[in-house]
Design a protein around this motif. Structure first.
Motif, short mmCIF file in Angstrom:
data_model
loop_
_atom_site.label_atom_id
_atom_site.label_comp_id
_atom_site.label_asym_id
_atom_site.label_seq_id
_atom_site.Cartn_x
_atom_site.Cartn_y
_atom_site.Cartn_z
N ALA A 1 5.29 -4.58 -0.16
CA ALA A 1 5.72 -5.85 -0.01
C ALA A 1 4.89 -6.67 1.02
N GLU A 2 4.33 -6.06 1.69
CA GLU A 2 3.50 -6.67 2.92
C GLU A 2 2.04 -7.27 2.07
N ARG A 3 1.63 -6.43 1.14
CA ARG A 3 0.44 -6.78 0.50
C ARG A 3 0.82 -8.00 -0.62
N ARG A 4 1.95 -7.79 -1.09
CA ARG A 4 2.35 -9.15 -1.90
C ARG A 4 2.58 -10.33 -1.38
N PHE A 5 2.93 -10.33 0.13
CA PHE A 5 3.24 -11.23 0.89
C PHE A 5 2.08 -11.95 1.19
N HIS A 6 1.02 -11.09 1.56
CA HIS A 6 -0.35 -11.62 1.83
C HIS A 6 -1.20 -12.31 0.51
N LEU A 7 -0.96 -11.75 -0.38
CA LEU A 7 -1.14 -12.57 -1.68
C LEU A 7 -0.73 -13.72 -1.90
N TYR A 8 0.74 -13.99 -1.70
CA TYR A 8 1.25 -15.33 -2.02
C TYR A 8 0.81 -16.24 -0.87
N LEU A 9 0.60 -15.96 0.08
CA LEU A 9 0.19 -16.66 1.21
C LEU A 9 -1.30 -17.08 0.85
N ALA A 10 -2.12 -16.41 0.21
CA ALA A 10 -3.43 -16.62 0.11
C ALA A 10 -3.19 -17.82 -1.07
N ILE A 11 -2.72 -17.31 -2.05
CA ILE A 11 -2.46 -18.27 -3.11
C ILE A 11 -2.05 -19.91 -2.57
N ALA A 12 -0.88 -19.81 -1.74
CA ALA A 12 -0.72 -21.12 -1.05
C ALA A 12 -1.71 -21.55 -0.38
N MET A 13 -2.50 -21.01 0.36
CA MET A 13 -3.61 -21.60 1.19
C MET A 13 -4.83 -22.12 0.28
N SER A 14 -5.07 -21.31 -0.56
CA SER A 14 -6.03 -21.57 -1.36
C SER A 14 -5.56 -22.97 -2.46
N ALA A 15 -4.30 -23.12 -2.84
CA ALA A 15 -3.85 -24.42 -3.55
C ALA A 15 -3.73 -25.66 -2.52
N THR A 16 -3.81 -25.46 -1.36
CA THR A 16 -3.79 -26.52 -0.44
C THR A 16 -5.28 -26.91 -0.45
N ILE A 17 -6.08 -26.05 -0.35
CA ILE A 17 -7.46 -26.53 -0.08
C ILE A 17 -7.98 -27.34 -1.42
N VAL A 18 -7.51 -26.79 -2.71
CA VAL A 18 -7.90 -27.28 -3.78
C VAL A 18 -7.13 -28.72 -4.21
N ALA A 19 -5.91 -28.66 -3.69
CA ALA A 19 -4.99 -29.97 -3.76
C ALA A 19 -5.76 -31.01 -3.06
N GLY A 20 -6.16 -30.71 -1.78
CA GLY A 20 -6.70 -31.78 -0.71
C GLY A 20 -7.92 -32.51 -1.41
N PHE A 21 -8.93 -31.61 -1.97
CA PHE A 21 -10.17 -32.17 -2.45
C PHE A 21 -9.72 -32.92 -3.72
N SER A 22 -8.91 -32.16 -4.37
CA SER A 22 -8.61 -32.97 -5.74
C SER A 22 -8.01 -34.27 -5.41
N VAL A 23 -6.94 -34.55 -4.72
CA VAL A 23 -6.34 -35.57 -4.55
C VAL A 23 -7.40 -36.86 -4.06
N HIS A 24 -8.33 -36.50 -3.14
CA HIS A 24 -9.46 -37.52 -2.71
C HIS A 24 -10.14 -37.59 -4.07
N LEU A 25 -10.64 -36.91 -4.78
CA LEU A 25 -11.23 -37.02 -5.88
C LEU A 25 -10.97 -38.05 -6.85
N ALA A 26 -9.60 -37.81 -7.03
CA ALA A 26 -8.83 -38.55 -8.13
C ALA A 26 -8.28 -40.05 -7.58
N MET A 27 -8.34 -40.15 -6.26
CA MET A 27 -8.07 -41.45 -5.65
C MET A 27 -9.49 -42.22 -5.52
N GLY A 28 -10.71 -41.27 -5.79
CA GLY A 28 -11.88 -42.40 -5.47
C GLY A 28 -12.53 -42.22 -4.18
N ARG A 29 -12.00 -41.43 -3.23
CA ARG A 29 -12.44 -41.25 -1.84
C ARG A 29 -13.44 -40.26 -1.87
#
Length: 261
Positions: free
Chosen positions: A17-45
């Protein structure tokens, strides 16, 4: 990111369960990184029309994101052998990230002086301090890789540091001047705080690795601020950016004329 030898068969329920928790948190953290850069790219910033160091930085740092995700997925799937083998890459990748990250910070400091919502000196020294904190925590995690509880928590805090640039692109940081940098530091530390809350709920106690990890991040910021706002730090920032576009902006965070969110 190699980890401890795992006994044959499926892991215990709490360990799994702990390993799965760290996997889910890793996915969430990675998604925020991708989202942040993608949003700025889409907005032309953001643009791909930048010096080569920007592209090298993206390749190296997103490579780490992929490696971290792969490692958490492998250990969550109880594939310890491949996890250990793939983890050997980290020993060379971490120093590479420090070199490339500092090179980019130096380039940005001369190119623009850093994001306008950060003090110029704060950006220069804090970026370096957090890169070193990342490297220190990541290597500490590798050193204690036979102790899974310490290993995965220290590595998570190290990875949390890297979410700052992505998260920063999702918040209206110009509205948070002059506290934008420290606000983002608090947001970054939400990730290990989530782990601490889970520890308390599941184990009844908080694993000390969280406290060491967060303490290292806060210590790095304290040292960065003491240097950045010293006479020496201010003078070095001015000297390094003199004669470049970055030297033309104010030392303090500011709102550019005509800027709108």
């Amino acid at each position: 990111m190699a980890t401890s030898p795992i006994t044959q068969g499926a892991p215990k329920t709490t360990e799994g369960a702990e390993r799965r928790f760290h996997l889910y948190l890793a996915i969430a953290m990675s998604a925020t990184i991708v989202a942040g850069f993608s949003v700025h790219l889409a907005m032309g910033r953001s643009t791909f029309a930048v010096p080569p160091i920007f592209h090298v930085h993206a390749l190296v740092f997103f490579g780490w994101v992929a490696l971290y995700l792969a490692q958490t997925a492998l250990i969550a799937g109880n594939n310890a052998r491949l996890h250990r083998t793939l983890g050997l890459i980290a020993f060379a990748w971490i120093p590479l990230m420090v070199v490339v990250g500092i090179a980019l910070s130096l380039t940005v400091s001369q190119r623009t002086g850093g994001p306008f919502f950060f003090d110029k000196n704060q950006f220069l020294f804090s970026n370096t301090a957090h890169l070193l904190a990342f490297a220190g925590l990541a290597f500490a995690s590798l050193k204690v890789r036979r102790h899974g509880g310490w290993h995965r928590r220290l590595m998570l805090v190290a990875f949390a540091i890297l979410t700052g640039p992505g998260l920063g692109r999702l918040f209206p940081l110009p509205l948070l001047i002059p506290h934008a940098w420290h606000f983002m530091l608090g947001v970054v530390l939400v990730w290990p705080a989530i782990g601490m809350i889970r520890d308390r709920m599941v184990m009844g106690r908080i694993h000390p690795a969280w406290l060491w990890g967060i303490g290292a991040v806060l210590a790095a910021q304290l040292v960065a601020d003491l240097i950045a706002y010293s006479h020496w730090g201010l003078a070095l920032t001015e000297q390094y950016t003199a004669g470049t576009p970055g030297g033309e902006r104010p030392m303090e965070a500011f709102i550019p004329p005509g800027f709108a969110l």
